[in-house]
Scaffold this motif. Structure first.
Motif, short mmCIF file in Angstrom:
data_model
loop_
_atom_site.label_atom_id
_atom_site.label_comp_id
_atom_site.label_asym_id
_atom_site.label_seq_id
_atom_site.Cartn_x
_atom_site.Cartn_y
_atom_site.Cartn_z
N TYR A 137 0.82 -1.22 -0.01
CA TYR A 137 -0.15 -0.15 -0.36
C TYR A 137 0.76 1.32 -0.18
CZ TYR A 137 -5.03 -2.56 0.21
OH TYR A 137 -5.86 -3.41 0.90
N GLN A 138 1.37 1.77 0.59
CA GLN A 138 3.13 2.43 0.75
C GLN A 138 3.85 2.54 -0.48
OE1 GLN A 138 5.05 1.54 4.51
NE2 GLN A 138 4.65 2.82 5.17
N GLN A 139 4.11 1.68 -1.00
CA GLN A 139 4.17 2.08 -2.22
C GLN A 139 3.54 2.20 -3.48
OE1 GLN A 139 8.11 1.70 -3.33
NE2 GLN A 139 8.10 0.86 -0.44
N LEU A 140 2.36 1.94 -3.40
CA LEU A 140 1.12 1.94 -4.53
C LEU A 140 1.22 3.90 -3.68
CD1 LEU A 140 -1.45 -0.35 -4.61
CD2 LEU A 140 0.03 0.28 -6.30
N SER A 141 1.31 4.29 -2.79
CA SER A 141 0.72 5.86 -2.26
C SER A 141 2.03 6.65 -2.66
CB SER A 141 0.78 5.76 -1.10
OG SER A 141 -0.36 4.75 -0.46
N ASN A 142 2.98 6.07 -3.60
CA ASN A 142 4.33 6.69 -3.90
C ASN A 142 3.77 7.65 -4.84
OD1 ASN A 142 6.12 6.93 -1.46
ND2 ASN A 142 6.64 4.64 -2.36
N ASN A 143 2.94 6.67 -5.65
CA ASN A 143 2.62 7.47 -7.13
C ASN A 143 1.46 8.57 -7.16
OD1 ASN A 143 0.68 7.25 -9.95
ND2 ASN A 143 1.05 5.39 -9.92
N LYS A 144 1.59 9.07 -7.39
CA LYS A 144 0.67 10.81 -7.62
C LYS A 144 -1.01 10.32 -7.39
CE LYS A 144 3.89 14.17 -8.92
NZ LYS A 144 4.32 15.12 -9.78
N SER A 145 -1.07 9.56 -8.50
CA SER A 145 -2.43 8.70 -8.56
C SER A 145 -3.30 7.81 -7.70
CB SER A 145 -2.31 7.48 -9.91
OG SER A 145 -2.42 8.26 -11.05
N TYR A 146 -2.66 7.65 -6.77
CA TYR A 146 -2.87 7.02 -5.22
C TYR A 146 -2.60 7.85 -3.97
CZ TYR A 146 -3.20 3.20 -9.06
OH TYR A 146 -3.16 2.32 -9.78
N ARG A 147 -2.15 8.71 -4.18
CA ARG A 147 -1.39 9.44 -2.87
C ARG A 147 -2.69 9.35 -2.13
NH1 ARG A 147 2.95 12.73 -4.54
NH2 ARG A 147 4.29 11.25 -4.57
N GLY A 148 -2.62 9.02 -0.44
CA GLY A 148 -3.41 9.22 -0.08
C GLY A 148 -4.74 8.80 0.06
N LEU A 149 -4.69 7.97 -0.81
CA LEU A 149 -5.62 6.90 -1.11
C LEU A 149 -5.70 5.35 -0.24
CD1 LEU A 149 -8.05 6.19 -3.14
CD2 LEU A 149 -6.79 4.81 -4.78
N TYR A 150 -4.96 4.97 0.24
CA TYR A 150 -4.78 4.04 1.12
C TYR A 150 -3.97 4.17 2.73
CZ TYR A 150 -4.93 1.44 -2.76
OH TYR A 150 -4.49 0.96 -4.68
#
Length: 231
Positions: free
Chosen positions: A202-215
């Motif tokens: 989840y943290q790795q995905l959050s590094n992507n601007k598209s997913y930032r703050g999503l998880y």
């Protein structure tokens, strides 16, 4: 008019066929004896209990696949021979444990630099996919076992490590987490490591601007659960 005549082998051919059958039966008896001798192996006993082979042939194929790990871990085995050994086991039995062990052994070979990553990726990925498909549609009774939860976790880790594919890994982790909880195995070390894998993904995905703050909520809940688990 054509007359269908049942093929009846001559005496020489028939004798050879009977010899092959007798040799095959003898080989199976030897392998069954080896299986009986291995019954004191606690790990093998756990595998048999959880993967639940339904025939003697399944048991033999599982013992064969299980035995290959220690041989190749020591670096004594030849990779091409390993492929042939697994081809024999897969021809003998369609039990999903065989493909699972195949994936694990090839992952181990990559980690120890016994085989290049490029040569092993498809073998590992296809083996995991075959295991999951087989359990989902053919060996459905395994779906409620810890072994299936482990398969999902191992495959998720492989997707993360080899492809950095967190989106594909997370559904596997989620399914494994649900199964661990249903089985009451939340104090199991594997479950704790699974939660850590989920947090990292989840943290790795959050590094992507598209997913930032999503998880943010998911990570917070997982951390809380991990903190409350018995140390």
């Amino acid at each position: 008019k054509f007359v269908l005549v049942k093929f009846i082998p001559d005496k020489i051919v028939a004798t050879k066929l009977y010899e092959k059958i007798d040799n095959h039966k003898f080989t199976l008896r030897l392998k069954l004896r080896k299986f009986e001798e291995k019954k004191n192996d606690k790990e093998l006993e756990r595998i048999m209990n959880d993967w639940q082979p339904s025939t003697e042939v399944d048991k033999i194929a599982i013992v064969n696949a299980y035995s290959l790990y220690s041989l190749y871990y020591s670096g004594k085995g030849d990779v091409e021979k390993l492929k042939k050994d697994f081809a024999k086991n897969e021809a003998m039995s369609a039990h999903p444990y065989i493909k699972f062990q195949k994936a694990k052994i090839f992952e181990m070979l990559v980690s120890k630099n016994f085989i290049s990553t490029s040569k092993a990726l498809d073998i590992i990925s296809n083996s995991y996919e075959d295991v999951i498909y087989s359990i989902e549609f053919e060996y459905k009774y395994i779906k409620t076992t810890k072994s299936f939860a482990n398969v999902l976790w191992f495959y998720g880790q492989f997707l993360v490590k080899s492809y950095e594919d967190y989106q594909q890994a997370l559904p596997k982790f989620e399914q494994a987490r649900t199964l661990f909880r249903k089985l009451g195995l939340t104090s199991d070390l594997t479950y704790k490591n699974l939660l850590k894998s989920m947090i990292n993904s989840y943290q790795q995905l959050s590094n992507n601007k598209s997913y930032r703050g999503l998880y943010t909520q998911e990570v917070s809940e997982l951390r809380s659960e991990l903190y409350l688990l018995p140390k």
